[in-house]
Design a protein around this motif. Structure first.
Motif, PDB file in Angstrom:
ATOM      1  N   ASN A  98      15.132  63.092  40.881  1.00 24.54           N
ATOM      2  CA  ASN A  98      15.378  62.841  42.299  1.00 24.54           C
ATOM      3  C   ASN A  98      14.972  61.409  42.643  1.00 24.54           C
ATOM      4  O   ASN A  98      13.885  60.970  42.282  1.00 24.54           O
ATOM      5  N   SER A  99      15.865  60.664  43.317  1.00 28.33           N
ATOM      6  CA  SER A  99      15.555  59.339  43.819  1.00 28.33           C
ATOM      7  C   SER A  99      15.197  58.391  42.664  1.00 28.33           C
ATOM      8  O   SER A  99      15.971  58.239  41.731  1.00 28.33           O
ATOM      9  N   LEU A 100      14.013  57.774  42.682  1.00 27.43           N
ATOM     10  CA  LEU A 100      13.613  56.924  41.560  1.00 27.43           C
ATOM     11  C   LEU A 100      13.572  57.731  40.275  1.00 27.43           C
ATOM     12  O   LEU A 100      13.917  57.234  39.198  1.00 27.43           O
ATOM     13  N   GLY A 101      13.181  58.991  40.364  1.00 27.78           N
ATOM     14  CA  GLY A 101      13.198  59.865  39.193  1.00 27.78           C
ATOM     15  C   GLY A 101      14.598  60.038  38.635  1.00 27.78           C
ATOM     16  O   GLY A 101      14.776  60.207  37.430  1.00 27.78           O
ATOM     17  N   GLY A 102      15.611  59.982  39.501  1.00 24.91           N
ATOM     18  CA  GLY A 102      16.984  60.053  39.026  1.00 24.91           C
ATOM     19  C   GLY A 102      17.370  58.828  38.224  1.00 24.91           C
ATOM     20  O   GLY A 102      18.031  58.926  37.185  1.00 24.91           O
ATOM     21  N   ALA A 153      18.391  56.908  42.714  1.00 28.10           N
ATOM     22  CA  ALA A 153      18.389  55.462  42.901  1.00 28.10           C
ATOM     23  C   ALA A 153      19.009  54.826  41.653  1.00 28.10           C
ATOM     24  O   ALA A 153      19.557  55.508  40.799  1.00 28.10           O
ATOM     25  N   GLY A 154      18.917  53.499  41.550  1.00 29.26           N
ATOM     26  CA  GLY A 154      19.341  52.816  40.334  1.00 29.26           C
ATOM     27  C   GLY A 154      20.679  52.129  40.398  1.00 29.26           C
ATOM     28  O   GLY A 154      21.031  51.370  39.496  1.00 29.26           O
ATOM     29  N   ALA A 155      21.465  52.376  41.457  1.00 27.97           N
ATOM     30  CA  ALA A 155      22.762  51.704  41.565  1.00 27.97           C
ATOM     31  C   ALA A 155      22.568  50.224  41.880  1.00 27.97           C
ATOM     32  O   ALA A 155      21.561  49.821  42.468  1.00 27.97           O
ATOM     33  N   GLU A 156      23.548  49.428  41.482  1.00 29.45           N
ATOM     34  CA  GLU A 156      23.506  48.007  41.792  1.00 29.45           C
ATOM     35  C   GLU A 156      23.729  47.799  43.288  1.00 29.45           C
ATOM     36  O   GLU A 156      24.729  48.254  43.847  1.00 29.45           O
ATOM     37  N   LEU A 157      22.803  47.118  43.937  1.00 31.03           N
ATOM     38  CA  LEU A 157      22.910  46.792  45.350  1.00 31.03           C
ATOM     39  C   LEU A 157      22.760  45.287  45.521  1.00 31.03           C
ATOM     40  O   LEU A 157      22.197  44.614  44.658  1.00 31.03           O
ATOM     41  N   THR A 158      23.223  44.780  46.614  1.00 29.51           N
ATOM     42  CA  THR A 158      22.978  43.371  46.912  1.00 29.51           C
ATOM     43  C   THR A 158      21.477  43.175  47.102  1.00 29.51           C
ATOM     44  O   THR A 158      20.759  44.120  47.465  1.00 29.51           O
ATOM     45  N   PRO A 159      20.973  41.965  46.854  1.00 25.03           N
ATOM     46  CA  PRO A 159      19.537  41.731  47.088  1.00 25.03           C
ATOM     47  C   PRO A 159      19.108  42.114  48.499  1.00 25.03           C
ATOM     48  O   PRO A 159      18.013  42.661  48.701  1.00 25.03           O
ATOM     49  N   PRO A 194      25.043  54.645  51.571  1.00 27.00           N
ATOM     50  CA  PRO A 194      26.217  55.292  50.964  1.00 27.00           C
ATOM     51  C   PRO A 194      26.810  54.490  49.815  1.00 27.00           C
ATOM     52  O   PRO A 194      27.546  55.044  48.997  1.00 27.00           O
ATOM     53  N   GLU A 195      26.494  53.202  49.738  1.00 28.87           N
ATOM     54  CA  GLU A 195      26.990  52.392  48.614  1.00 28.87           C
ATOM     55  C   GLU A 195      26.517  52.964  47.271  1.00 28.87           C
ATOM     56  O   GLU A 195      27.188  52.773  46.245  1.00 28.87           O
ATOM     57  N   ILE A 196      25.385  53.643  47.271  1.00 21.93           N
ATOM     58  CA  ILE A 196      24.887  54.217  46.014  1.00 21.93           C
ATOM     59  C   ILE A 196      25.793  55.348  45.556  1.00 21.93           C
ATOM     60  O   ILE A 196      26.139  55.453  44.372  1.00 21.93           O
ATOM     61  N   LEU A 197      26.196  56.214  46.479  1.00 27.68           N
ATOM     62  CA  LEU A 197      27.146  57.284  46.141  1.00 27.68           C
ATOM     63  C   LEU A 197      28.437  56.688  45.611  1.00 27.68           C
ATOM     64  O   LEU A 197      28.976  57.148  44.591  1.00 27.68           O
ATOM     65  N   TYR A 243      27.960  55.303  41.987  1.00 24.51           N
ATOM     66  CA  TYR A 243      27.908  56.344  40.953  1.00 24.51           C
ATOM     67  C   TYR A 243      29.278  56.987  40.751  1.00 24.51           C
ATOM     68  O   TYR A 243      29.681  57.282  39.607  1.00 24.51           O
ATOM     69  N   ARG A 244      30.001  57.220  41.821  1.00 22.56           N
ATOM     70  CA  ARG A 244      31.338  57.795  41.668  1.00 22.56           C
ATOM     71  C   ARG A 244      32.235  56.894  40.829  1.00 22.56           C
ATOM     72  O   ARG A 244      33.088  57.371  40.075  1.00 22.56           O
ATOM     73  N   GLN A 245      32.050  55.599  40.939  1.00 19.48           N
ATOM     74  CA  GLN A 245      32.864  54.658  40.180  1.00 19.48           C
ATOM     75  C   GLN A 245      32.524  54.667  38.694  1.00 19.48           C
ATOM     76  O   GLN A 245      33.393  54.408  37.859  1.00 19.48           O
TER      77      GLN A 245
END
Length: 286
Positions: free
Chosen positions: A118-122, A145-151, A239-242, A245-247
């Motif tokens: 879950n979250s960081l654990g994910g 967590a863990g998806a690429e995000l802008t700084p 929502p950018e994280i979802l 991951y979908r991509q």
């Protein structure tokens, strides 16, 4: 008086009274507390990995439901969380936490498991599955967590954990749930203690400094069955994280956006959470 600490200990006493083992093991040179429950099912062990500022207690209401389907249920407190001692790991705090999880799976679990993060654990569960697939029979990601995000987006996200007042604590608590329990809101000032520990603050600072994220190819190359759960009421992660991951999730991955789930469904809707994991295990033939 440490009210939240007392409540955490009370929950541990209840779990132990019901047959859950609570012990501290030495893993990668760290004293790590974990829960272990022998299951009645034929499925693989389940390893439950909490997120930043969380603890194994957050999964406590899922232990017995999971034990009916799986052979063992294990939930470690990552260093600096729950009943495990404070720890950062120097300039590579996030990696240090992952190294402890990797060693825990190798030395304590000892066989391929359904790893639920879950979250960081994910994010750490994805890295474990990518770097040590022999340890992960199947993977379940819950608002990972863990998806690429802008700084800017990453700094904004982790800034939520810079809890400096009771109002900040209440705001963060609201983000975690579909419908925040009244007790959680009343005790939000006490929950500040979870988010202001040296480990939590160091992890957040390290993630910002290193722009920590998972390589897309690591996600694409996952070969084991994958379940991805995202709450219809997710308010902590953008929502950018979802979308990310979908991509990048592999073709065999199941992606479910679940109405009524917030960021921590294991705490708010434990029976529904267990049902999703059991259904996934059945479909994957675990």
């Amino acid at each position: 008086m440490d009210l939240m600490g007392g409540m955490q200990k009370a929950m541990r006493r209840v779990l132990v009274a019901r047959g859950v083992e609570s012990e501290t093991v030495n893993v990668a040179g760290q004293a790590v507390h974990h829960y272990a429950l022998q299951g009645q099912g034929r499925g693989p062990p389940v390893v439950l990995v909490h997120g930043l500022g969380g603890s194994a207690n957050g999964f406590g209401r899922t232990f017995f439901g999971l034990a009916r389907r799986f052979s063992r249920v294990l939930a470690p407190d990552l260093p600096g969380h729950g009943f495990s001692g404070e720890y950062c790991g120097g300039p590579t705090c996030v990696r240090g936490q992952f190294d402890v999880l990797r060693a825990y799976c190798a030395e304590v679990v000892k066989q391929p498991a359904l790893v639920v993060g879950n979250s960081l654990g994910g994010a750490m569960a994805v890295n474990l599955a990518s770097e040590h697939p022999e340890r992960v029979k199947a993977l379940a990601l819950v608002a990972p967590a863990g998806a690429e995000l802008t700084p800017e987006a990453l700094t904004s996200l982790l800034g939520v954990f810079a809890v400096k007042s009771n109002a900040d604590a209440r705001a963060l608590t609201k983000r975690l749930f579909h419908s925040p329990p009244w007790a959680a809101m009343l005790l939000a000032s006490e929950m500040r203690k979870f988010y202001t520990t040296p480990t939590v603050q160091a992890l957040a600072a390290d993630a910002i400094a290193t722009q920590a994220s998972i390589a897309p190819q690591a996600v694409r190359d996952l070969k084991m069955p994958v379940l991805f759960l995202w709450g219809g009421s997710e308010r902590l992660l953008p929502p950018e994280i979802l979308t990310w991951y979908r991509q990048h999730l592999p073709r065999q991955a199941e992606v479910h956006v679940v109405e009524g789930f917030g960021h921590v469904p294991q705490m708010e809707r434990p029976d529904a959470f267990v049902s999703h994991l059991v259904g996934f295990a059945d479909r994957a033939g675990l």
